[in-house]
Motif scaffolding. Structure first.
Motif, mmCIF file in Angstrom:
data_model
loop_
_atom_site.group_PDB
_atom_site.id
_atom_site.type_symbol
_atom_site.label_atom_id
_atom_site.label_comp_id
_atom_site.label_asym_id
_atom_site.label_seq_id
_atom_site.Cartn_x
_atom_site.Cartn_y
_atom_site.Cartn_z
ATOM 1 N N ASN A 207 31.036 26.464 6.068
ATOM 2 C CA ASN A 207 31.934 27.174 6.607
ATOM 3 C C ASN A 207 32.521 28.003 5.320
ATOM 4 O O ASN A 207 32.617 29.222 5.289
ATOM 5 C CB ASN A 207 33.116 26.777 7.338
ATOM 6 N N HIS A 279 33.052 28.703 20.006
ATOM 7 C CA HIS A 279 33.001 29.927 18.802
ATOM 8 C C HIS A 279 33.509 31.114 19.370
ATOM 9 O O HIS A 279 33.579 31.440 20.601
ATOM 10 C CB HIS A 279 31.455 29.988 18.357
ATOM 11 N N LYS A 303 30.284 29.638 11.551
ATOM 12 C CA LYS A 303 30.999 28.285 11.723
ATOM 13 C C LYS A 303 29.930 27.099 12.371
ATOM 14 O O LYS A 303 29.576 27.449 13.370
ATOM 15 C CB LYS A 303 32.433 28.379 12.164
#
Length: 313
Positions: A207, A279, A303
């Motif tokens: 990330n 997400h 991510k």
């Protein structure tokens, strides 16, 4: 000869001795009881014979005296009517002789009755002896059966002791395996915790790299990079689906047991179990953990997130 066989033979010898003692005591008791029953009869029979012998001797003496008197009367020329004393004595002896004959007949009848009674008691005694023989034979058979049952009991006790020893050994082995299983489960839990920590650290690093990449690249470059990765992932997923379709091997018992241990269903689910807002956009990658109910997802927000199915977070 083993100790068990020696003990069984000694027990059989003792049983044989006890059986003989019991038989002898029973015979003595039978003789005593049956002798007591006949004691009065035998005593009375003996007395009757003694009385008969006494009467027979008396009768013989009286007969001799009577003949002597008759001879004296015949030789002396004494008439029967001339001597009243002699006639009285003869009459008295004749009466005594008649009485003796009468008593002899009574005694003879008593002897006959006693003989009949003795025969009846002899028959009864014979029947009791037959019954005693049958009882002794049945007793012998029962003692043989008892001996067989005792031997069988010894064998069953040996088998029972062997089974107890095997059971104890199996219990010890089970306790050892249970201890190994507990240690293995503890090691597995520690490894899963370490794996989760490593996955979380890798997700944070990825990330962070995505955020850095996003901050230093233009939107066009980011979009091209995303489409390129999406195309590669689509091609990889297509290839995996084709390989899975061509794979016709049966599922191994190890994989089945792994699914059962992991708690995964063995069939395609028919309803939604847990829903996540994962997400900010589409989700392109989903991966299950092979050791626990943990799900990893990746999407267009660049991510990677880990989800716990049991806890729902």
């Amino acid at each position: 000869m083993t100790s068990n066989e020696a003990a069984v033979s000694l027990g059989v010898a003792r049983e044989d001795i006890n059986w003989r003692k019991d038989l002898i005591s029973q015979l003595r008791e039978r003789n005593r009881s049956q002798t007591n029953c006949f004691a009065d009869l035998i005593s009375l029979h003996n007395r009757l014979f003694e009385n008969a012998n006494t009467l027979r001797n008396s009768n013989m003496q009286l007969t001799i005296a009577n003949e002597t008197l008759r001879r004296e009367a015949a030789n002396g020329g004494i008439g029967m009517g001339g001597n009243p004393d002699l006639e009285a004595r003869l009459l008295k002896q004749a009466e005594e002789l008649a009485m003796l004959h009468k008593r002899k007949g009574e005694h003879t009848q008593q002897i006959v009755d006693l003989n009949n009674k003795l025969q009846e008691m002899t028959k009864e005694l014979h029947g009791k002896e037959i019954s005693l023989a049958e009882s002794s034979e049945a007793n012998t058979n029962l003692r043989l059966e008892i001996t067989k049952c005792l031997a069988r009991e010894k064998d069953l006790e040996g088998i029972n002791q062997m089974l107890k020893d095997e059971h104890q050994a199996l219990q010890l082995a089970f306790a050892s395996l249970e201890e190994k299983l507990r240690k293995t489960q503890e090691e597995n839990r520690q490894l899963i915790e370490r794996l989760i920590k490593y996955k979380a650290r890798d997700a944070e690093k990825m990330n962070e790299e995505n955020d850095n990449f996003l901050s230093f690249t233009s939107p066009t470059t980011f979009l091209m990079h995303t489409l390129s990765k999406f195309g590669k992932r689509q091609a990889k997923m297509q290839k995996e689906l084709e390989d899975a379709a061509r794979d016709t091997r049966p599922v191994s018992p190890d994989r089945l047991s792994l699914k059962e241990v992991a708690g995964l269903p063995t069939a395609v689910p028919t309803k939604v179990s847990v829903t996540f807002s994962a997400h900010e956009g589409e989700v392109f990658a989903v991966k299950w953990s092979p050791t626990d109910r943990i799900l990893a997802t990746g999407g267009t927000d660049r991510k990677v997130k880990l989800w716990s199915i049991n806890k729902g977070k």
